[in-house]
Design a protein around this motif. Structure first.
Motif, mmCIF file in Angstrom:
data_model
loop_
_atom_site.group_PDB
_atom_site.id
_atom_site.type_symbol
_atom_site.label_atom_id
_atom_site.label_comp_id
_atom_site.label_asym_id
_atom_site.label_seq_id
_atom_site.Cartn_x
_atom_site.Cartn_y
_atom_site.Cartn_z
ATOM 1 N N ILE A 6 28.055 -2.352 1.542
ATOM 2 C CA ILE A 6 28.370 -1.310 2.130
ATOM 3 C C ILE A 6 26.888 -0.639 2.243
ATOM 4 O O ILE A 6 26.079 -0.712 1.311
ATOM 5 N N VAL A 7 26.561 -0.463 3.601
ATOM 6 C CA VAL A 7 25.139 0.273 3.723
ATOM 7 C C VAL A 7 25.787 1.713 4.384
ATOM 8 O O VAL A 7 26.367 1.712 5.502
ATOM 9 N N LEU A 8 25.029 2.896 3.931
ATOM 10 C CA LEU A 8 25.339 3.904 4.549
ATOM 11 C C LEU A 8 24.153 4.635 5.470
ATOM 12 O O LEU A 8 23.095 4.711 4.513
ATOM 13 N N CYS A 9 24.279 4.872 6.375
ATOM 14 C CA CYS A 9 22.959 5.573 7.128
ATOM 15 C C CYS A 9 23.042 6.593 8.000
ATOM 16 O O CYS A 9 24.078 6.525 8.597
ATOM 17 N N LEU A 14 16.929 6.782 10.328
ATOM 18 C CA LEU A 14 17.144 5.800 11.453
ATOM 19 C C LEU A 14 15.888 5.094 11.443
ATOM 20 O O LEU A 14 16.081 3.840 11.910
ATOM 21 N N ASP A 15 14.776 5.398 11.104
ATOM 22 C CA ASP A 15 13.503 4.655 11.124
ATOM 23 C C ASP A 15 13.585 3.262 10.341
ATOM 24 O O ASP A 15 12.663 2.307 10.528
ATOM 25 N N ILE A 16 14.263 3.400 9.390
ATOM 26 C CA ILE A 16 14.248 2.328 8.597
ATOM 27 C C ILE A 16 15.714 1.302 8.546
ATOM 28 O O ILE A 16 15.914 0.289 7.924
ATOM 29 N N ALA A 22 19.411 -5.509 9.050
ATOM 30 C CA ALA A 22 19.064 -6.800 9.451
ATOM 31 C C ALA A 22 18.912 -7.645 8.062
ATOM 32 O O ALA A 22 19.545 -8.927 8.184
ATOM 33 N N ASN A 23 18.213 -7.208 7.130
ATOM 34 C CA ASN A 23 18.290 -7.625 5.861
ATOM 35 C C ASN A 23 19.313 -7.954 5.183
ATOM 36 O O ASN A 23 19.642 -9.048 4.825
ATOM 37 N N LYS A 24 20.392 -7.130 4.975
ATOM 38 C CA LYS A 24 21.769 -7.217 4.715
ATOM 39 C C LYS A 24 22.428 -8.327 5.290
ATOM 40 O O LYS A 24 22.996 -9.124 4.728
ATOM 41 N N LEU A 74 15.957 -3.550 0.005
ATOM 42 C CA LEU A 74 15.965 -5.041 0.814
ATOM 43 C C LEU A 74 16.245 -5.774 -0.338
ATOM 44 O O LEU A 74 15.995 -5.997 -1.549
ATOM 45 N N VAL A 75 16.962 -6.946 0.073
ATOM 46 C CA VAL A 75 17.426 -8.079 -0.420
ATOM 47 C C VAL A 75 16.009 -8.957 -0.780
ATOM 48 O O VAL A 75 15.592 -9.305 0.247
ATOM 49 N N MET A 76 15.527 -9.057 -1.959
ATOM 50 C CA MET A 76 14.130 -9.918 -2.077
ATOM 51 C C MET A 76 14.380 -11.159 -2.691
ATOM 52 O O MET A 76 13.698 -11.759 -2.780
#
Length: 109
Positions: A6-9, A14-16, A22-24, A74-76
């Motif tokens: 889950i990602v909440l924005c 919005l700038d990131i 896309a990374n997730k 970010l997933v590194m």
């Protein structure tokens, strides 16, 4: 599917958001996980951070495990699998919370 991310924005990030999502999505595609992106605040009477709990409650019934990650993460290590993380948990574990040099991290759980 057993795993969702889950990602909440909201408008403040919005700038990131595009790069983070896309990374997730790339990570999830690699391992066969779902990504749930929630836009906006789910409870306008509270700060946006409280929407994490509402989002989790909405998504959790459809999955065995749900990972909430803040939009500024970010997933590194894309080779790391969530299955391995939960396999290391003690039997009966229902919640795993990330930690960093500052202790518990409410942005990864």
């Amino acid at each position: 599917n057993g795993f969702a991310i889950i990602v909440l924005c909201d408008d403040a990030v919005l700038d990131i958001a595009a790069a983070s999502v896309a990374n997730k999505r790339a990570y999830a595609a690699r391992h066969g996980y779902d990504v749930v992106v929630i836009h906006g605040t789910l409870d306008p009477s509270r700060p946006t951070a409280w929407s994490k709990i509402i989002a989790m409650r909405r998504v959790l019934p459809s999955y065995r495990w749900v990972l909430f990650v803040d939009i500024d993460t970010l997933v590194m290590a894309p080779e790391a699998r969530l299955e391995d993380l939960v396999a290391d948990a003690a039997p009966g574990t229902d919640l795993i919370i990330g930690a960093d040099h500052n202790s518990i991290n409410s942005g990864v759980w």
